[in-house]
Scaffold this motif. Structure first.
Motif, PDB file in Angstrom:
ATOM      1  N   THR A   1     -10.062 -89.661 -72.049  1.00  0.00           N
ATOM      2  CA  THR A   1      -9.777 -88.736 -73.070  1.00  0.00           C
ATOM      3  C   THR A   1      -8.194 -88.929 -73.604  1.00  0.00           C
ATOM      4  N   ALA A   2      -8.391 -89.430 -74.783  1.00  0.00           N
ATOM      5  CA  ALA A   2      -6.735 -90.066 -75.174  1.00  0.00           C
ATOM      6  C   ALA A   2      -6.831 -90.345 -76.678  1.00  0.00           C
ATOM      7  N   PHE A   3      -5.598 -90.663 -77.183  1.00  0.00           N
ATOM      8  CA  PHE A   3      -5.480 -91.240 -78.468  1.00  0.00           C
ATOM      9  C   PHE A   3      -5.229 -92.725 -78.096  1.00  0.00           C
ATOM     10  N   TYR A   4      -6.017 -93.674 -78.926  1.00  0.00           N
ATOM     11  CA  TYR A   4      -6.118 -95.187 -78.686  1.00  0.00           C
ATOM     12  C   TYR A   4      -5.414 -95.671 -79.948  1.00  0.00           C
ATOM     13  N   LEU A   5      -4.352 -96.815 -79.684  1.00  0.00           N
ATOM     14  CA  LEU A   5      -3.656 -97.213 -80.667  1.00  0.00           C
ATOM     15  C   LEU A   5      -4.056 -98.942 -80.724  1.00  0.00           C
ATOM     16  N   CYS A   6      -4.249 -99.457 -81.773  1.00  0.00           N
ATOM     17  CA  CYS A   6      -4.389-100.878 -81.836  1.00  0.00           C
ATOM     18  C   CYS A   6      -3.128-101.323 -82.434  1.00  0.00           C
ATOM     19  N   ALA A   7      -2.481-102.675 -82.247  1.00  0.00           N
ATOM     20  CA  ALA A   7      -1.175-102.974 -83.080  1.00  0.00           C
ATOM     21  C   ALA A   7      -1.518-104.390 -83.128  1.00  0.00           C
ATOM     22  N   THR A   8      -0.569-105.201 -83.881  1.00  0.00           N
ATOM     23  CA  THR A   8      -0.795-106.454 -84.213  1.00  0.00           C
ATOM     24  C   THR A   8       0.716-107.195 -84.083  1.00  0.00           C
ATOM     25  N   HIS A   9       1.006-108.320 -83.999  1.00  0.00           N
ATOM     26  CA  HIS A   9       2.182-108.861 -84.115  1.00  0.00           C
ATOM     27  C   HIS A   9       1.868-110.200 -84.532  1.00  0.00           C
ATOM     28  N   ARG A  10       3.011-110.676 -85.337  1.00  0.00           N
ATOM     29  CA  ARG A  10       2.719-111.998 -85.922  1.00  0.00           C
ATOM     30  C   ARG A  10       2.818-113.269 -84.999  1.00  0.00           C
ATOM     31  N   GLY A  11       3.425-112.838 -83.723  1.00  0.00           N
ATOM     32  CA  GLY A  11       3.242-113.806 -82.540  1.00  0.00           C
ATOM     33  C   GLY A  11       4.201-115.068 -82.913  1.00  0.00           C
ATOM     34  N   GLY A  12       3.994-116.073 -81.867  1.00  0.00           N
ATOM     35  CA  GLY A  12       4.620-117.441 -82.135  1.00  0.00           C
ATOM     36  C   GLY A  12       6.112-117.243 -81.730  1.00  0.00           C
ATOM     37  N   GLY A  13       6.463-116.276 -80.799  1.00  0.00           N
ATOM     38  CA  GLY A  13       7.808-116.226 -80.276  1.00  0.00           C
ATOM     39  C   GLY A  13       8.985-115.745 -81.462  1.00  0.00           C
ATOM     40  N   ALA A  14       8.413-115.566 -82.658  1.00  0.00           N
ATOM     41  CA  ALA A  14       9.252-114.735 -83.693  1.00  0.00           C
ATOM     42  C   ALA A  14       9.714-113.536 -83.389  1.00  0.00           C
ATOM     43  N   VAL A  15      10.818-113.071 -83.538  1.00  0.00           N
ATOM     44  CA  VAL A  15      11.156-111.538 -83.548  1.00  0.00           C
ATOM     45  C   VAL A  15      10.501-110.949 -84.652  1.00  0.00           C
ATOM     46  N   ASN A  16       9.839-109.859 -84.333  1.00  0.00           N
ATOM     47  CA  ASN A  16       9.241-109.114 -85.488  1.00  0.00           C
ATOM     48  C   ASN A  16       8.572-107.817 -84.604  1.00  0.00           C
ATOM     49  N   GLU A  17       8.355-106.908 -85.519  1.00  0.00           N
ATOM     50  CA  GLU A  17       7.968-105.680 -84.810  1.00  0.00           C
ATOM     51  C   GLU A  17       6.277-105.671 -84.821  1.00  0.00           C
ATOM     52  N   GLN A  18       6.064-104.834 -84.279  1.00  0.00           N
ATOM     53  CA  GLN A  18       4.297-104.677 -84.224  1.00  0.00           C
ATOM     54  C   GLN A  18       3.815-103.747 -85.199  1.00  0.00           C
ATOM     55  N   PHE A  19       2.715-103.962 -85.463  1.00  0.00           N
ATOM     56  CA  PHE A  19       1.986-103.074 -86.664  1.00  0.00           C
ATOM     57  C   PHE A  19       0.993-102.306 -86.063  1.00  0.00           C
ATOM     58  N   PHE A  20       0.920-101.130 -86.379  1.00  0.00           N
ATOM     59  CA  PHE A  20      -0.078-100.272 -85.932  1.00  0.00           C
ATOM     60  C   PHE A  20      -1.039 -99.902 -86.787  1.00  0.00           C
ATOM     61  N   GLY A  21      -2.295 -99.646 -86.177  1.00  0.00           N
ATOM     62  CA  GLY A  21      -3.291 -99.064 -87.164  1.00  0.00           C
ATOM     63  C   GLY A  21      -3.064 -97.402 -86.892  1.00  0.00           C
TER      64      GLY A  21
END
Lengths: 114, 112
Positions: free
Chosen positions: A86-106
């Motif tokens: 029982t919990a709140f589950y979050l999915c996130a994405t990142h542009r990847g490739g070693g570039a400095v970028n934030e994660q984006f969340f669902g």
């Protein structure tokens, strides 16, 4: 309209049942993540995938499984081996490739075990 | 290992008050730093970020300055509104490995 879709928003499960949480993205991001959020504990990383057909365990992978057959999709299965799901589950994405970028969340899925 | 420590909440302020939420970090290299905000029942949204020492991130009246000498990234806002009520997470990304480490979050309540 680019974004991350998680479904369902609320999910109820009986003890002993496996359940799969969906995460789909159309941001064309390489990396995807699953986090679990419990009150007062912040976010804990379950699994992540930096590329299709590859994924790594995070800090609390026991009782969970994932697949990454397509770039757009990263489903999480909560198995009966997870003792306190029982919990709140979050999915996130990142542009990847070693570039400095934030994660984006669902928007998250709240799972309740009855 | 790398870690982020932020002040425990909840923090309760009156509308138009000055806000500071403290955040310090431990890292072996030169991380990028982030503040995320989570409104009730939603996912996290990026609020601001800074990628090198002395950078100031800002957005929606919020500011944070990357202080390497004190390993800090405190979040500030000069005049808070009721709509700022949310949970705020400080986070870092190091080594460009696409993994972000989050603090435990600080819940903010703004009273009208």
């Amino acid at each position: 309209d680019g974004g991350i879709t998680q479904s369902p928003k609320y999910l109820f499960r009986k003890e002993g049942q496996n359940v799969t949480l969906s995460c789909e993205q159309n941001l064309n991001h390489d990396a995807m993540y699953w986090y679990r959020q419990d009150p007062g504990q912040g976010l804990r990383l379950i699994y992540y995938s930096q590329i299709v057909n590859d994924f790594q365990k995070g800090d609390i992978a026991e009782g969970y499984s994932v697949s990454r057959e397509k770039k757009e999709s990263f489903p999480l299965t909560v198995t009966s081996a997870q003792k306190n799901p029982t919990a709140f589950y979050l999915c996130a994405t990142h542009r990847g490739g070693g570039a400095v970028n934030e994660q984006f969340f669902g928007p998250g899925t709240r799972l309740t075990v009855l | 290992g790398d870690s982020v420590t932020q002040m425990e909440g909840p923090v309760t302020l009156s509308e138009e008050a000055f806000l500071t939420i403290n955040c310090t970090y431990t890292a072996t290299g030169y991380p990028s730093l982030f503040w995320y905000v989570q409104y009730p029942g939603e996912g996290l949204q990026l609020l601001l970020k800074a990628t090198k020492a002395d950078d100031k991130g800002s957005n929606k009246g919020f500011e944070a300055t990357y202080r390497k000498e004190t390993t800090s990234f405190h979040l500030e806002k000069g005049s808070v509104q009721v709509s700022d009520s949310a949970v705020y997470f400080c986070a870092l990304e190091e080594n460009r490995d696409d993994k972000i480490i989050f603090g435990k979050g600080t819940r903010l309540h703004i009273l009208p």
